[in-house]
Design an enzyme around this catalytic site. Sequence first.
Site, PDB file in Angstrom:
ATOM      1  N   ASP A 100       0.821  -1.219   0.000  1.00 39.91           N
ATOM      2  CA  ASP A 100       0.000   0.000   0.000  1.00 39.91           C
ATOM      3  C   ASP A 100       0.852   1.266   0.000  1.00 39.91           C
ATOM      4  O   ASP A 100       0.682   2.143  -0.828  1.00 39.91           O
ATOM      5  CB  ASP A 100      -0.979   0.000   1.199  1.00 39.91           C
ATOM      6  N   ASP A 103       6.973   4.047   3.579  1.00 37.12           N
ATOM      7  CA  ASP A 103       7.233   5.179   4.470  1.00 37.12           C
ATOM      8  C   ASP A 103       8.738   5.174   4.768  1.00 37.12           C
ATOM      9  O   ASP A 103       9.531   5.678   3.978  1.00 37.12           O
ATOM     10  CB  ASP A 103       6.353   4.972   5.713  1.00 37.12           C
ATOM     11  N   LYS A 131       6.042   7.912   0.479  1.00 34.62           N
ATOM     12  CA  LYS A 131       6.377   9.140   1.221  1.00 34.62           C
ATOM     13  C   LYS A 131       7.896   9.243   1.236  1.00 34.62           C
ATOM     14  O   LYS A 131       8.533   8.808   2.197  1.00 34.62           O
ATOM     15  CB  LYS A 131       5.903   9.018   2.676  1.00 34.62           C
ATOM     16  N   PHE A 152      -0.323  11.369   7.593  1.00 35.19           N
ATOM     17  CA  PHE A 152      -0.873  10.041   7.852  1.00 35.19           C
ATOM     18  C   PHE A 152      -2.192   9.904   7.088  1.00 35.19           C
ATOM     19  O   PHE A 152      -3.142  10.651   7.314  1.00 35.19           O
ATOM     20  CB  PHE A 152      -1.095   9.798   9.342  1.00 35.19           C
ATOM     21  N   VAL A 153      -2.213   8.952   6.147  1.00 38.80           N
ATOM     22  CA  VAL A 153      -3.382   8.810   5.266  1.00 38.80           C
ATOM     23  C   VAL A 153      -4.142   7.509   5.548  1.00 38.80           C
ATOM     24  O   VAL A 153      -3.562   6.530   6.034  1.00 38.80           O
ATOM     25  CB  VAL A 153      -2.973   8.868   3.770  1.00 38.80           C
ATOM     26  N   ARG A 165     -10.644   1.654   6.235  1.00 41.14           N
ATOM     27  CA  ARG A 165     -10.187   0.897   5.067  1.00 41.14           C
ATOM     28  C   ARG A 165     -11.216   0.953   3.931  1.00 41.14           C
ATOM     29  O   ARG A 165     -10.875   0.830   2.763  1.00 41.14           O
ATOM     30  CB  ARG A 165      -9.998  -0.585   5.426  1.00 41.14           C
TER      31      ARG A 165
HETATM   32  P1  5GP Z   1       7.561   1.492   6.523  1.00 40.87           P
HETATM   33  O1  5GP Z   1       8.134   0.208   6.976  1.00 40.87           O
HETATM   34  O2  5GP Z   1       7.881   1.821   5.078  1.00 40.87           O
HETATM   35  O3  5GP Z   1       7.935   2.628   7.455  1.00 40.87           O
HETATM   36  O4  5GP Z   1       6.004   1.416   6.711  1.00 40.87           O
HETATM   37  C1  5GP Z   1       5.200   0.781   5.816  1.00 40.87           C
HETATM   38  C2  5GP Z   1       3.886   0.426   6.451  1.00 40.87           C
HETATM   39  O5  5GP Z   1       3.491   1.395   7.414  1.00 40.87           O
HETATM   40  C3  5GP Z   1       2.773   0.406   5.430  1.00 40.87           C
HETATM   41  O6  5GP Z   1       2.613  -0.860   4.874  1.00 40.87           O
HETATM   42  C4  5GP Z   1       1.577   0.827   6.260  1.00 40.87           C
HETATM   43  O7  5GP Z   1       1.006  -0.321   6.857  1.00 40.87           O
HETATM   44  C5  5GP Z   1       2.131   1.700   7.337  1.00 40.87           C
HETATM   45  N1  5GP Z   1       1.994   3.132   7.009  1.00 40.87           N
HETATM   46  C6  5GP Z   1       2.968   4.014   6.702  1.00 40.87           C
HETATM   47  N2  5GP Z   1       2.482   5.233   6.469  1.00 40.87           N
HETATM   48  C7  5GP Z   1       1.148   5.123   6.634  1.00 40.87           C
HETATM   49  C8  5GP Z   1       0.065   6.055   6.504  1.00 40.87           C
HETATM   50  O8  5GP Z   1       0.206   7.246   6.180  1.00 40.87           O
HETATM   51  N3  5GP Z   1      -1.178   5.555   6.732  1.00 40.87           N
HETATM   52  C9  5GP Z   1      -1.406   4.253   7.091  1.00 40.87           C
HETATM   53  N4  5GP Z   1      -2.673   3.894   7.289  1.00 40.87           N
HETATM   54  N5  5GP Z   1      -0.411   3.351   7.215  1.00 40.87           N
HETATM   55  C10 5GP Z   1       0.844   3.784   6.981  1.00 40.87           C
END
Ligand code: 5GP
Length: 181
Positions: A100, A103, A131, A152-153, A165
């Site tokens: 999805d 980050d 992001k 945060f979306v 969702r």
């Molecule tokens: P990362 O490991 O890249 O920091 O985080 C990835 C995961 O964090 C995504 O699969 C998602 O589950 C969650 N995540 C990161 N940013 C967001 C956001 O803005 N909204 C939501 N709902 N989940 C996020």
Amino acid sequence: MHQDIAYVLLEHDQITTRVRELAQQIDRDYADVDELLLVGVLKGSIMFIVDLARSLQRHVALDFIAISSYGQATETSGVVRVLKDLETDISGRHVVIVEDIVDSGLTLAYLRANLQRRNPASLRICALLDKPERRTADVVIDYLGFHIPNEFVVGYGLDYAERYRNLPYIGVLRPEVYRGR
Ligand code: 5GP
């Protein structure tokens, strides 16, 4: 618009159009491949993987993996754990991870390394949202829907504490919704 949403970032139509474009790009790139295996990262990628799969012209197999998420916090802990593994043996398969949002990139960096060890014929990453400001891990996104700002979306599969969702669009959650907990 839902009362907990500050503003809509991506309307449903914009998302649908972009997902179709990504599917066309994937179809072109895998023109010589008989079957693709899409690996959805549960649960945030569910809407995305369904729409993507429906737009692909070739044979598509689906499998899912669940990894530890933020729980009810809005930032990653940096610790990634497999909660539900794939049902498929991916060795010799052409695999596309469908995520999805990227980050920090820690989740995808972990997943990529984990799946690479299982000897797929090829392994690529398709993510709906990125992001880039927040990246700490080095990951290449082969197919990307949209760059988004550091907010945060929720919606279109993405949740906060399992809510939102089902929203058809992607919106920025009002900070008081998570600060109020
Ligand atoms: P990362 O490991 O890249 O920091 O985080 C990835 C995961 O964090 C995504 O699969 C998602 O589950 C969650 N995540 C990161 N940013 C967001 C956001 O803005 N909204 C939501 N709902 N989940 C996020």
